[in-house]
Design an enzyme around this catalytic site. Structure first.
Site, PDB file in Angstrom:
ATOM      1  N   TRP A 111      -6.256   3.108  -2.756  1.00 51.66           N
ATOM      2  CA  TRP A 111      -7.622   3.510  -3.083  1.00 51.66           C
ATOM      3  C   TRP A 111      -8.384   2.392  -3.806  1.00 51.66           C
ATOM      4  CZ3 TRP A 111      -9.171   9.153  -3.691  1.00 51.66           C
ATOM      5  CH2 TRP A 111      -8.381   9.970  -2.900  1.00 51.66           C
TER       6      TRP A 111
ATOM      7  N   TYR B 145      -0.820   0.296  10.593  1.00 52.52           N
ATOM      8  CA  TYR B 145      -1.098  -0.395   9.334  1.00 52.52           C
ATOM      9  C   TYR B 145       0.070  -0.241   8.363  1.00 52.52           C
ATOM     10  CZ  TYR B 145      -3.280  -1.484   4.848  1.00 52.52           C
ATOM     11  OH  TYR B 145      -3.556  -2.011   3.613  1.00 52.52           O
TER      12      TYR B 145
ATOM     13  N   LYS C 209       2.592  -3.178   6.919  1.00 47.42           N
ATOM     14  CA  LYS C 209       2.718  -3.428   5.477  1.00 47.42           C
ATOM     15  C   LYS C 209       4.180  -3.307   5.048  1.00 47.42           C
ATOM     16  CE  LYS C 209      -0.325  -4.306   3.076  1.00 47.42           C
ATOM     17  NZ  LYS C 209      -0.914  -5.625   2.754  1.00 47.42           N
TER      18      LYS C 209
ATOM     19  N   THR D 198       0.820  -1.202   0.000  1.00 47.07           N
ATOM     20  CA  THR D 198       0.000   0.000   0.000  1.00 47.07           C
ATOM     21  C   THR D 198       0.856   1.256   0.000  1.00 47.07           C
ATOM     22  OG1 THR D 198      -1.631   1.216   1.335  1.00 47.07           O
ATOM     23  CG2 THR D 198      -0.077  -0.133   2.526  1.00 47.07           C
ATOM     24  N   ASP D 199       0.232   2.377  -0.320  1.00 47.92           N
ATOM     25  CA  ASP D 199       0.931   3.655  -0.227  1.00 47.92           C
ATOM     26  C   ASP D 199       1.058   4.122   1.222  1.00 47.92           C
ATOM     27  OD1 ASP D 199      -1.786   4.187   0.035  1.00 47.92           O
ATOM     28  OD2 ASP D 199      -1.690   6.072  -1.080  1.00 47.92           O
TER      29      ASP D 199
END
Length: 118
Positions: free
Chosen positions: A55, A31, A35, A5-6
């Site tokens: 997103w 989070y 990740k 994820t970003d």
């Protein structure tokens, strides 16, 4: 293959710019830290893909796109924050990209899905 994820970034970059694979990470949430730890563990493998996406939206579950569509049916005007940019990616598209990565001859490593934007 690890889906990331970003959130591995701190989100402080100017909203007009996009993150790239070679930029330093700096997660600010639990989070994001977990990740990033997953990415670090994936890199211990001889052959790996890390796919960073952001997103996500799909037919099932809660997501920004579905929320905005639902609100647009109930309200004439919707107010949302304007300090974030993103590149919505459908879960269907993500699955197609994963399939393409698995079938393709891409070099092992980190791959962005869509554009990860602050």
């Amino acid at each position: 293959m690890y889906i990331s994820t970003d959130y591995v970034f701190d989100g402080k970059m100017d909203v007009e710019k996009a993150y790239t694979e070679d930029m330093p990470t700096g997660p600010v949430s639990a989070y994001g830290r977990t990740k990033l730890l997953g990415e670090e563990n994936a890199k211990k493998s001889e052959k790996y893909y890390i796919l960073r996406t952001a997103w996500l939206y799909g037919k099932l579950g809660k997501n920004f796109v579905k929320t905005m569509l639902g609100l647009s049916e109930k309200m004439d005007e919707i107010s949302v924050v304007n300090d974030q940019n993103g590149s919505p990616t459908s879960t269907t598209t993500l699955c197609e990209i994963i399939e393409g990565v698995m079938e393709g001859n891409l070099p092992w490593g980190l791959v962005f899905i869509g554009v990860c934007i602050a």
